[in-house]
Design an enzyme around this catalytic site. Sequence first.
Site, PDB file in Angstrom:
ATOM      1  N   GLN A 299     -42.094  37.934  10.656  1.00  0.00           N
ATOM      2  CA  GLN A 299     -42.575  37.632  11.997  1.00  0.00           C
ATOM      3  C   GLN A 299     -41.732  38.308  13.070  1.00  0.00           C
ATOM      4  O   GLN A 299     -42.193  38.490  14.201  1.00  0.00           O
ATOM      5  CB  GLN A 299     -42.608  36.125  12.220  1.00  0.00           C
ATOM      6  CG  GLN A 299     -41.264  35.436  12.204  1.00  0.00           C
ATOM      7  CD  GLN A 299     -41.328  34.021  12.772  1.00  0.00           C
ATOM      8  OE1 GLN A 299     -42.371  33.569  13.215  1.00  0.00           O
ATOM      9  NE2 GLN A 299     -40.203  33.328  12.755  1.00  0.00           N
TER      10      GLN A 299
ATOM     11  N   ASP B 214     -50.935  34.220  16.790  1.00  0.00           N
ATOM     12  CA  ASP B 214     -50.439  32.927  17.252  1.00  0.00           C
ATOM     13  C   ASP B 214     -50.952  32.579  18.652  1.00  0.00           C
ATOM     14  O   ASP B 214     -51.486  33.413  19.383  1.00  0.00           O
ATOM     15  CB  ASP B 214     -48.911  32.964  17.254  1.00  0.00           C
ATOM     16  CG  ASP B 214     -48.276  31.585  17.155  1.00  0.00           C
ATOM     17  OD1 ASP B 214     -49.020  30.580  17.072  1.00  0.00           O
ATOM     18  OD2 ASP B 214     -47.028  31.514  17.149  1.00  0.00           O
TER      19      ASP B 214
ATOM     20  N   GLU C 289     -53.369  28.451  23.332  1.00  0.00           N
ATOM     21  CA  GLU C 289     -53.525  27.131  23.950  1.00  0.00           C
ATOM     22  C   GLU C 289     -53.058  27.069  25.406  1.00  0.00           C
ATOM     23  O   GLU C 289     -53.249  26.050  26.070  1.00  0.00           O
ATOM     24  CB  GLU C 289     -52.706  26.091  23.166  1.00  0.00           C
ATOM     25  CG  GLU C 289     -52.937  26.091  21.669  1.00  0.00           C
ATOM     26  CD  GLU C 289     -52.012  27.028  20.920  1.00  0.00           C
ATOM     27  OE1 GLU C 289     -52.009  26.987  19.690  1.00  0.00           O
ATOM     28  OE2 GLU C 289     -51.298  27.816  21.579  1.00  0.00           O
TER      29      GLU C 289
ATOM     30  N   ASP D 131     -47.435  23.885  13.731  1.00  0.00           N
ATOM     31  CA  ASP D 131     -45.985  23.704  13.690  1.00  0.00           C
ATOM     32  C   ASP D 131     -45.597  22.273  13.327  1.00  0.00           C
ATOM     33  O   ASP D 131     -45.083  21.517  14.164  1.00  0.00           O
ATOM     34  CB  ASP D 131     -45.372  24.076  15.041  1.00  0.00           C
ATOM     35  CG  ASP D 131     -45.620  25.536  15.398  1.00  0.00           C
ATOM     36  OD1 ASP D 131     -46.026  26.302  14.510  1.00  0.00           O
ATOM     37  OD2 ASP D 131     -45.396  25.899  16.556  1.00  0.00           O
TER      38      ASP D 131
END
Length: 673
Positions: A276, A393, A396, A460
């Site tokens: 990542q 990712d 939101e 998460d």
Amino acid sequence: MVQITDKSLKIKIGNFLLVHTEESPLIAVGYGENKYEMSHGNFDISKYYKAKIPLKKFKILSDKEEKYEILFFADSGEKISCIFRLEEDNLTIQIQSFSEGLNRFWIYIPATENEEIYGCGEQFSYLNLRGKRVPLWVSEQGVGRNKRDIITHFANFKDDAGGDWYTTYFPQPTFISNKFYYAIVNSYAYAEFDFSHEKFHELEIHDVPKSIELGVGNDLFDTTVKMSKKIGLPNPLPDWVYDGVILGLQGGRDVVLPKIENALNKGLKITGLWIQDWEGKRITTFGKQLMWNWVYDGNMYPNLPEMIAHLKEKGIRTLGYINTFLALEGSLYKEASEKGYLVKKSNGEEYHVLVTTFPAALVDFTNPEAREWIKGVIKSNMIGIGLSGWMADFGEYLPTDAVLYDGTPAEIYHNRYPVDWAKINAEAVSEAGMNGEIVFFMRAGNLYSSKYSTLFWHGDQLVNWSKDDGLPSVIVAALSMTMSGIGLTHSDIGGYTTLAKNVPDIVVTKRTKELFMRWAEQATFTPVMRTHEGNWPDENWQFDSDDETLLHFARMSRIHASMKEYIKNLVEKYTFEGKPIIMPLNLKYKIENTEELKYQYLFGEDLLVAPVIESGQNVKKVYLPEDDWIHLWSGKKFGTGYYEIEAPIGYPPVFYRANSQWKDLFEKVGDEK
């Protein structure tokens, strides 16, 4: 079937009946406004209702071949015109027109005794939502997610980030009833689905939706399949995904390559290396985080394309990371800023959003040029260097007071933002000619995300055993996603959110050896196995923290890989036919109370899995529904009923159907040492 009288309207499809009378109107409308306060992707929403007007009266405007145009209206003047289209197993209510200014909409669906409700997107705490009022708003899931939990209180005190049982990355305005019908509300506005009333379900949408779709099935399995097809099915996973684990490592070339060699020498089946931090890192008070500039970091990963090619020759694909933000320090931010591709404030300034401990800019997906630009970044900087996948990712964090390029109110676009993010990634893969070769996985979503993203992960979770935010929650999440029509899901093995530094001792939460091993066991019986080191890697127990853990993980990876043909068959049946993969028991068996058995699941129709989700548990009570079952590890036969099953580390309770066509494969799996 439609029955019309002067004062009533009845519409029936299968055994499902929709009713309108003056005493119980089908539809209400109104006016209102919401106030949103965002903190680190968590939202405090205050709702103000100016008026709620039941539309008691109706008039048939046209009636032709199972298509009815109906005007619903009130004496005060509010009205809404709808077209009802009937098919054998489906009813679509399409909104044609409505009174100016209306921005609240309610529809009432009859509720029945002993009804259970599932879905509403990804739910982590409850599978059966009967008795609940469910807000539907894309947000961070929260840390702790239980107002009675000390971690939740701490997260709220520190950052208003504790969340609640209903907070989720992936809400969806759909649900399925155990009475064999489903509902889809075609709207991205804030909504609340209220299943707490005895005689009706109240669906409240803070805008007038485009349409509402209701459908029926022959049974619960058939109903789920039909809704899955309606919201869209993704492409199948690449073949290489099934060949082992996707190993999440970070720290640079000199760190990850020796770890891979050591793991391979211990027998770990590795199909992918997920780095990542391929684009660089930053250290914050939250932990090790990433530099959100989507260009590979030549200092950490010198000659990364060469490294990727070398690993691919060994049968290991390389995956990266991208999100919806741009780091203000990065070259891509400067380019996007100059071209006007970023979300703005009402005063024309760029909207820099505080994520964890630092601000970042958001790409404006309503701008066609911005969409093409970020797709170009993906195709050039990620696919172009040989990456076979990535985590896509976030999604939101769009503020509701932002100003967007195309003029769409941000409050209305907020829930759609992650859907467009999924579509952008899918288009980049397709335009690069890499469908079937690349997998990208997302956590945020909403209606129709399912047909774009190749895979979802559950977000998460805390690195603990808590029911609302730990290992148990990913089981409920997978089942609720299934009941929302989404079949391809997985989780970070061991969880992610670690509270190790800069926090009081009472809330310190670090991954333990036992938790990692039990989580790995659960992940073995899901479509994809992938690890994550967490936000404080050095504080967490990792897959290679000792030989016992690594050897256990290697065995679980071999078990997963040995089931390749079974898992691949499940994925193909989902992606081509809509058949679910991870299922609550009542999709195939008669179960009285699904909520009591929500921590067991069917992995396909032939495997029953009851993961160990409590620390120190070596014997687990398991319910086996009406069938003939064989214990995967011992070969012992069982009938229906409750059993106390021995479950030492490495041997979670798993059973297969005695008459399964995959019996020979399962016998080999059970013998894996």
